[in-house]
Design a protein around this motif. Structure first.
Motif, short mmCIF file in Angstrom:
data_model
loop_
_atom_site.label_atom_id
_atom_site.label_comp_id
_atom_site.label_asym_id
_atom_site.label_seq_id
_atom_site.Cartn_x
_atom_site.Cartn_y
_atom_site.Cartn_z
N PHE A 67 -3.73 -9.40 0.06
CA PHE A 67 -3.59 -8.42 1.13
C PHE A 67 -2.62 -7.32 0.73
CE2 PHE A 67 -1.05 -6.97 4.75
CZ PHE A 67 -2.05 -6.35 5.51
N PHE A 68 -1.43 -7.71 0.25
CA PHE A 68 -0.43 -6.72 -0.13
C PHE A 68 -0.88 -5.92 -1.35
CE2 PHE A 68 2.41 -9.71 2.20
CZ PHE A 68 2.79 -8.82 3.20
N GLY A 69 -1.59 -6.60 -2.25
CA GLY A 69 -2.11 -5.88 -3.40
C GLY A 69 -3.12 -4.82 -3.00
N TRP A 70 -3.99 -5.17 -2.05
CA TRP A 70 -4.99 -4.21 -1.56
C TRP A 70 -4.32 -3.06 -0.81
CZ3 TRP A 70 -9.58 -2.35 -2.17
CH2 TRP A 70 -10.19 -1.63 -1.15
N THR A 71 -3.30 -3.40 -0.01
CA THR A 71 -2.57 -2.36 0.72
C THR A 71 -1.92 -1.37 -0.24
OG1 THR A 71 -2.11 -3.90 2.54
CG2 THR A 71 -0.72 -1.93 2.39
N TRP A 72 -1.28 -1.89 -1.27
CA TRP A 72 -0.66 -1.02 -2.27
C TRP A 72 -1.70 -0.19 -3.01
CZ3 TRP A 72 3.34 1.52 -3.59
CH2 TRP A 72 3.52 1.96 -4.90
N LEU A 99 -3.88 7.09 -1.80
CA LEU A 99 -3.73 8.11 -0.76
C LEU A 99 -2.60 9.07 -1.12
CD1 LEU A 99 -4.19 6.03 2.52
CD2 LEU A 99 -5.77 7.73 1.56
N LEU A 100 -1.50 8.52 -1.63
CA LEU A 100 -0.39 9.37 -2.04
C LEU A 100 -0.78 10.28 -3.20
CD1 LEU A 100 2.57 6.81 -1.85
CD2 LEU A 100 2.18 8.79 -0.36
N LEU A 101 -1.59 9.75 -4.12
CA LEU A 101 -2.06 10.56 -5.23
C LEU A 101 -2.95 11.70 -4.73
CD1 LEU A 101 -2.36 11.10 -8.25
CD2 LEU A 101 -4.24 9.45 -8.29
N LEU A 102 -3.85 11.40 -3.81
CA LEU A 102 -4.73 12.42 -3.25
C LEU A 102 -3.93 13.48 -2.49
CD1 LEU A 102 -7.73 10.29 -1.95
CD2 LEU A 102 -7.75 11.90 -3.86
N LEU A 103 -2.91 13.03 -1.74
CA LEU A 103 -2.07 13.97 -1.02
C LEU A 103 -1.31 14.88 -1.98
CD1 LEU A 103 -0.77 15.01 1.59
CD2 LEU A 103 0.92 13.17 1.38
#
Length: 225
Positions: A8-13, A19-23
């Protein structure tokens, strides 16, 4: 169970860093390309009018009026004015609601990518985006985008559209007084008209013009040059 948690945490990261890269890529692109639209324009219930003008082609008093009215510490802070935030939080504790504290950088981030409101969640996102804009864009680009995307009336975005609508001329020809009259439309542009100001707003125009003189014509020169 532990494997599931790691998954779960791996998928969240995995999602978050992409998303941060796209931003980051989006902000890098908008460092050089005028934004074709903004979050606030997309949410506008009115037909949108906006005309982009390079800040190099605008008279310096426009940016100075906005800074004098909205964020006089703009050249000094790094996107977030912690002194203003502390004051706003104290006012909130006194029952006045969460008001103020937004720098021009934060307002630019909000107008570009966020939504109206005064929640702590939105303020947190706004502050994080503001820091990113300071790093990626710099002061001049932030001011340029701000004066071109800020709302100055119902569906009227940017100083060029505002100048054409209210004064029937290009923003390139605005006087200091007219720039100050546009500046006092914020933060309630849909309820204000620079040609029909209330007594309070007329006093506010006088105050903004006085602040412009005190700051001096060269106050923003290190940023704009």
């Amino acid at each position: 169970m532990a494997d599931r948690k790691r998954g779960f945490f791996g998928w969240t990261w995995f999602v978050m860093w992409r998303l941060l890269l796209l931003l980051t890529l989006l902000l890098l692109l908008l460092r050089f390309v005028p934004p074709p639209t903004t979050s606030f324009m997309l949410q506008s219930p009115y037909p949108v009018t906006q005309n982009w003008v390079s800040i190099d082609k605008l008279p310096s008093q426009i940016a100075l009026a906005m800074v004098a009215s909205e964020d006089q510490r703009f050249p000094e802070h790094f996107g977030v004015d912690f002194t203003a935030i502390s004051k706003a939080l104290n006012q909130s504790d006194d029952g006045e609601g969460l008001r103020g504290a937004s720098t021009i950088t934060q307002q630019t981030a909000k107008n570009l990518l966020l939504w109206p409101g005064r929640s702590f969640i939105r303020k947190g996102l706004e502050a994080g985006l503001a820091l990113s804009l300071e790093v990626i864009w710099g002061k001049k680009r932030i001011l340029e985008v701000y004066v071109n995307v800020a709302e100055f009336g119902k569906g009227i975005y940017g100083v060029e559209a505002a100048s054409q609508h209210y004064f029937h001329k290009s923003a390139r020809n605005l006087s200091s007084n007219e720039a100050a009259r546009l500046a006092v439309l914020l933060p309630s542009p849909r309820k204000r008209d620079p040609n029909n100001l209330t007594p309070y707003l007329r006093q506010r125009v006088v105050w903004v013009e006085r602040q412009m003189k005190q700051l001096g014509a060269g106050y923003l020169r290190p940023i704009l040059n």
